[in-house]
Motif scaffolding. Structure first.
Motif, mmCIF file in Angstrom:
data_model
loop_
_atom_site.group_PDB
_atom_site.id
_atom_site.type_symbol
_atom_site.label_atom_id
_atom_site.label_comp_id
_atom_site.label_asym_id
_atom_site.label_seq_id
_atom_site.Cartn_x
_atom_site.Cartn_y
_atom_site.Cartn_z
ATOM 1 N N ALA A 187 -2.207 6.275 -8.513
ATOM 2 C CA ALA A 187 -3.676 6.134 -8.565
ATOM 3 C C ALA A 187 -5.093 6.533 -9.340
ATOM 4 O O ALA A 187 -5.606 6.484 -9.383
ATOM 5 C CB ALA A 187 -3.324 8.018 -8.290
ATOM 6 N N ARG A 193 0.747 -1.175 -0.071
ATOM 7 C CA ARG A 193 -0.158 -0.269 0.161
ATOM 8 C C ARG A 193 0.386 1.626 0.030
ATOM 9 O O ARG A 193 0.964 2.170 -0.943
ATOM 10 C CB ARG A 193 -1.069 -0.477 0.829
ATOM 11 N N ASN A 194 2.161 1.232 0.963
ATOM 12 C CA ASN A 194 3.003 2.846 0.788
ATOM 13 C C ASN A 194 3.766 2.838 -0.424
ATOM 14 O O ASN A 194 3.828 3.880 -1.173
ATOM 15 C CB ASN A 194 3.394 2.463 2.355
ATOM 16 N N PRO A 235 -9.370 6.532 -3.205
ATOM 17 C CA PRO A 235 -8.845 5.468 -2.540
ATOM 18 C C PRO A 235 -8.866 5.504 -1.678
ATOM 19 O O PRO A 235 -8.845 3.978 -1.214
ATOM 20 C CB PRO A 235 -7.361 6.166 -3.441
ATOM 21 N N GLU A 236 -9.274 5.729 -0.313
ATOM 22 C CA GLU A 236 -9.200 5.592 0.957
ATOM 23 C C GLU A 236 -10.296 4.624 1.385
ATOM 24 O O GLU A 236 -10.271 3.977 2.400
ATOM 25 C CB GLU A 236 -9.054 6.605 2.557
ATOM 26 N N TYR A 255 1.270 4.340 -3.222
ATOM 27 C CA TYR A 255 0.861 4.925 -3.031
ATOM 28 C C TYR A 255 2.258 6.775 -3.313
ATOM 29 O O TYR A 255 2.519 7.063 -3.594
ATOM 30 C CB TYR A 255 0.610 5.632 -1.179
ATOM 31 N N SER A 256 3.820 6.304 -3.193
ATOM 32 C CA SER A 256 4.113 6.734 -3.286
ATOM 33 C C SER A 256 5.058 6.495 -4.518
ATOM 34 O O SER A 256 5.489 7.881 -5.295
ATOM 35 C CB SER A 256 5.504 5.797 -3.103
#
Lengths: 75, 187
Positions: free
Chosen positions: B80, B69-70, B118-119, B73-74
């Protein structure tokens, strides 16, 4: 039924959760949507990546040099 | 075999066993097979690099999901940009939950998933599709479990409304816009 499961201790929680999810059409649909991916054999490229990491680690260990903690040098 | 080699072998076996779930979670996040597999492979490499930081006895799957997940997003905008239509997954058209008179079209479900913020999408995927507890999902997402519950609730509501709308004649874009307006009024 829910009340009995909740009263029977912490071990019952996953069962309750699982049943709740199955009864939820969204959860059921999402599980079915991604089921084919979960049932696919692991693609070769995934295993190859891990093999290359292992091989690089072994090579560095045998050479007596510092082992790249990431094991990912050259990838 | 030295102890650390045995540990590494066990760690590797656990990683391999988790690859299908990792791929499915990545696919749910980005909606694209190639990108999802790239993200999952990067997550595996990062997990291997960080294996010393894993605490045995804790949830290995949640730990790997956190790394994936990190990484998702990175890499920013590329990841996205959710592809709302994944023909490979949507080619099966209908699924009926047991003991319910509800028919679910995979294509509608996918489009509904795609229109979520996304969240909310990740919260829904972690809880419903991957079976994590709210506490485990909260650890993955780096937020309180109450926030996870709230996001899952909103996501579920939005998808249900979207699927209701999709059954009518409105084009998908209009339905999505309508759902967003409805959600914003409720929040």
């Amino acid at each position: 039924m829910d009340r009995r499961q909740k009263a029977s201790g912490s071990g019952a929680a996953p069962v309750t959760r699982s049943r709740r999810r199955t009864a939820d059409p969204i959860a059921f649909g999402l599980q079915k949507l991604f089921e084919p991916i979960l049932n696919e054999p692991v693609p070769d490229e995934f295993l190859a990546i891990l093999d290359r990491v292992d091989a690089e680690r072994d090579r560095r260990t045998q050479a007596g040099g510092p082992v790249d903690p990431s094991g990912s040098a050259g990838l | 075999m030295p102890a650390d080699s045995a540990d590494d072998a066990r760690f590797r076996a656990d990683m391999v066993a988790t690859i299908p779930s990792l791929r499915a979670f990545a696919r749910g996040l980005c909606g694209n097979r190639e990108l999802a597999d790239d993200i999952a492979q990067e997550a595996l490499l990062k997990a291997w690099a960080a294996r010393a930081s894993f605490s045995p006895g804790t949830n290995f799957k949640a730990w790997l999901f956190t790394i994936l997940r990190n990484h998702f997003y990175s890499i920013g905008r590329r990841a996205a940009r959710f592809a709302p239509w994944d023909p490979e997954l949507a080619e099966r058209t209908l699924v009926t939950p047991p003991d319910q008179g509800v028919n679910i079209h995979f294509s509608d479900l996918q489009r509904g998933l795609g229109m979520l913020p996304p969240e909310q999408r990740e919260a829904l995927l972690l809880i419903t599709a991957n079976g994590l507890s709210y506490e485990e999902a909260a650890a993955v997402m780096g937020c309180p479990s109450g926030t996870v519950k709230s996001r899952v609730g909103r996501a579920r509501l939005a998808i249900m409304k979207f699927m209701d709308g999709a059954a009518a004649v409105s084009p998908p874009g209009e339905v999505a816009a309508g759902v967003r307006r409805d959600i914003s009024r409720r929040v």
